[in-house]
Design a protein around this motif. Structure first.
Motif: not given
Length: 641
Positions: A90-97, A182-184, A189-192, A310-315
């Motif tokens: 489904y082509q996500p921009t980035v996936v974090g496991v 931070l990586l997410l 941000l680089y892609e968009h 992790q979602a709150h931190a990246a958001s």
């Protein structure tokens, strides 16, 4: 001269307020306000504005339904690889496991390793703080360097999460490591937006994306004091709240279950061109979040999973760059203390407006509300964390102190008058206390002593009996001492000591008479020894105009009259005590058939004095005379309505 005096007074008043400000500043320098300031930050964030679900981030949770087909309680490497392949379609921009190797099991992981090698936007995690957990084995150095972030969070002293790591060089390592959040944000941000991660401008050691510089924490930043867990590059988390609409609360992030993803039971837009974070939904895998998390966020929970954290931190990073949402920052140390001093001086200045105590307190409340509102809007709209707690304390203490000073001169005359009234009342109360003590001694030990002296004089008591009576006398004196102590510490003074009992003057008067009658007739007076008939009838009475002091005097009068019967009515065989309402008066009558009065002239004993006082207060009438054919007739009658 007058000007000098006034200037000196103002300086003294200012010294008091500045001294209070100095103490508060000193306490903050010692770190004693850290807990209070963190709590204030939490409460202000709880009142933050509602926000819609973040459109840039989707969470996928490994649920129990997805794990059912596994032979173990852990996710198999192959199952994780299949799930990631489905997500990448489904082509996500980035996936974090967000799963360390301890959460996985199995032996065949080549398929999973290949996915990481071929997809640079597929990220995984490690733990770089004890207990440390290495990244997935078999990853190339390039993947480890660019696609592995650490998922550690730092706790405050109260066990809550308020901060996130951006990066850190672990002890014993030469490599600078970035956090998963931070990586997410960096990849998205680089892609968009075409933005790369750069060093800060205002703070070269901080990080920034374009014009948005992420505030860097140090151990003494904001309300923190020598916080040893603040190291590396950290920033405060501005937790995202949900949106309240029609009484319903939406989640801050879209959450999908892994079991639904493999069945394609979701919309493609939920994953396409978004940050996708994959992790466990196990309720036991939770992290205690700070009370800073907005109330609209927590959905009656008191913990968040690591996936949500992790979602709150990246958001907060992506929202700050894309939407201009505020990141939490703080003033420099000198400006923070200037803020405290300004509001401390504002507390001193309230004295000028304090034309009355109410006026001064209203001004204090208004300035305090302004301080709280300023702190709230600064944090909510601009992300600025102000030292509201110590500033409010300096304002309130100085405000209250100087309102009191401003009103002291106006109240001086009133206080002088109140002092004179209090002194008069104290004198009256002292007199009453002396009278109460005297009545208690007179109707207690003195009666026992008089009875003992009579028996010794008439040779009607043995030496052994004398010893018993002296013991009784000793105990009565000690009981009086205890009773007086209790009366001294009692505010209401609603008790009266009669014999061995301490009676409550708040009970009905006729019940008090019954108790006094019972206690007094148990005493070893000669006038009670030959009584064969004891008639008593006391009707209930509790008129509104009868005060506690009047009830006390009536009780003392009644006790003294009964004691006189016991001491003087030698040979009495009958004692009649009645209390009844006659017309609009209450008549208390005590009649015996003893030896009668020795002299027709009424003596001025203690009971007679009390009766005379009651006559004046209650508009009553006291009668004492010889009874026909023998004995004494004693009556006190007073108006009850």
């Amino acid at each position: 001269m007058a000007f000098r005096t006034r200037a000196w007074e103002l300086m003294l008043e200012g010294r008091l307020g500045l001294g209070i400000i100095g103490v508060i500043v000193g306490l903050r320098l010692l770190g004693l306000f850290q807990f209070l300031e963190l709590l204030t930050l939490d409460r202000l964030q709880q009142l933050s504005f509602s926000e819609p679900t973040d459109p840039h981030i989707t969470l996928i949770g490994i649920d129990e339904a997805y794990l059912k087909h596994s032979d173990t309680a852990f996710l198999q490497y192959t199952d994780l690889a299949k799930l990631l392949e489905t997500i990448l379609v489904y082509q996500p921009t980035v996936v974090g496991v967000d799963m360390v190797i301890d959460d996985l099991s199995g032996t065949e992981k080549s398929r999973l390793l290949k996915l990481f090698e071929e997809n640079e936007h597929l990220l995984t995690v490690e733990k770089v703080r004890p207990p440390m957990i290495a990244p997935l084995e078999g990853l190339s150095e390039e993947v480890v360097e660019n696609q592995v972030g650490f998922n550690d969070f730092s706790l405050d002293d109260d066990g809550n999460v308020r901060r996130m790591f951006l990066g850190w060089t672990p002890i014993g390592s030469l490599s600078f490591r970035k956090s998963l959040a931070l990586l997410l944000a960096e990849r998205y941000l680089y892609e968009h937006r075409g933005l790369e991660l750069e060093n800060g401008i205002r703070d070269p050691d901080a990080m920034r994306f374009g014009d948005v510089e992420i505030p860097r924490l140090d151990p003494n930043a904001g309300g923190y004091f020598k916080q040893s867990s603040v190291y590396g590059i950290q920033t405060l988390i501005n937790f995202r709240s949900g949106l309240i609409s029609g009484g319903n609360i939406s989640q801050p992030f879209k959450i999908l279950k892994a079991s639904d993803v493999v069945k394609s039971s979701f919309s493609k837009e939920d994953i396409s061109q978004k940050i996708v974070i994959l992790g466990l939904l196990d309720p036991s895998n939770v992290i205690k979040f700070g009370s800073a998390v907005p109330l609209r966020l927590i959905y009656n929970k008191d913990r968040l999973t690591g996936l949500e954290l992790q979602a709150h931190a990246a958001s907060q990073i992506t929202s700050a760059v894309i939407n201009g949402s505020p990141l939490i920052w703080f003033l420099s140390t000198p400006l923070e203390y200037a803020f405290i001093v300004v509001f401390g001086i504002a507390g001193i200045s309230i004295k000028k407006a304090a034309t009355s105590t109410l006026n001064g307190l209203l001004c204090l409340v208004a300035v305090g509300f302004l301080l709280i509102l300023t702190s709230y809007w600064s944090l909510t709209l601009g992300g600025l964390w102000l030292p509201a707690a110590p500033a409010l304390l300096a304002l309130v203490i100085n405000g209250v102190a100087y309102v009191a000073v401003a009103q002291s001169e106006n109240r001086w005359q009133v206080l002088v008058q109140e002092r004179d009234i209090a002194l008069a009342a104290l004198k009256l109360e002292r007199q009453k206390t002396i009278e109460h003590a005297f009545d208690t001694i007179h109707n207690g030990p003195l009666q026992t002593l008089a009875n003992l002296l009579r028996l010794i004089r008439d040779n009607q008591i043995s030496t052994e009996k004398v010893g018993d009576e002296l013991k009784r006398l000793n105990q009565e004196i000690r009981d009086i001492g205890e009773s007086l102590k209790q009366d001294a510490i009692s505010d209401d003074n609603l008790y009266i000591k009669v014999g061995n009992s301490r009676l409550d003057l708040s009970i009905p008067l006729h019940e008090l008479f019954y108790e006094i009658y019972r206690e007094t007739l148990e005493r070893p007076f000669p006038g009670f020894q030959m009584l064969k008939i004891q008639a008593r009838s006391l009707e209930p009475i509790e008129p509104e105009n009868l005060t506690i002091e009047c009830k006390r005097k009536l009780c003392r009068f009644f006790e003294e009259t009964l004691c006189n019967v016991g001491r003087h009515a030698i040979g009495a065989t009958r004692l009649t005590v009645t209390g009844k309402t006659i017309e609009k008066s209450y008549c208390l009558r005590i009649v015996d058939n003893g030896s009668g009065l020795q002299s027709p002239k009424v003596s001025r004993g203690r009971g007679t004095k009390i009766a005379c006082e009651l006559e004046a207060v209650l508009k009553g009438k006291f009668i004492r005379k010889n009874n026909y054919p023998r004995g004494v007739f004693c009556e006190f009658r007073w108006v009850v309505s």
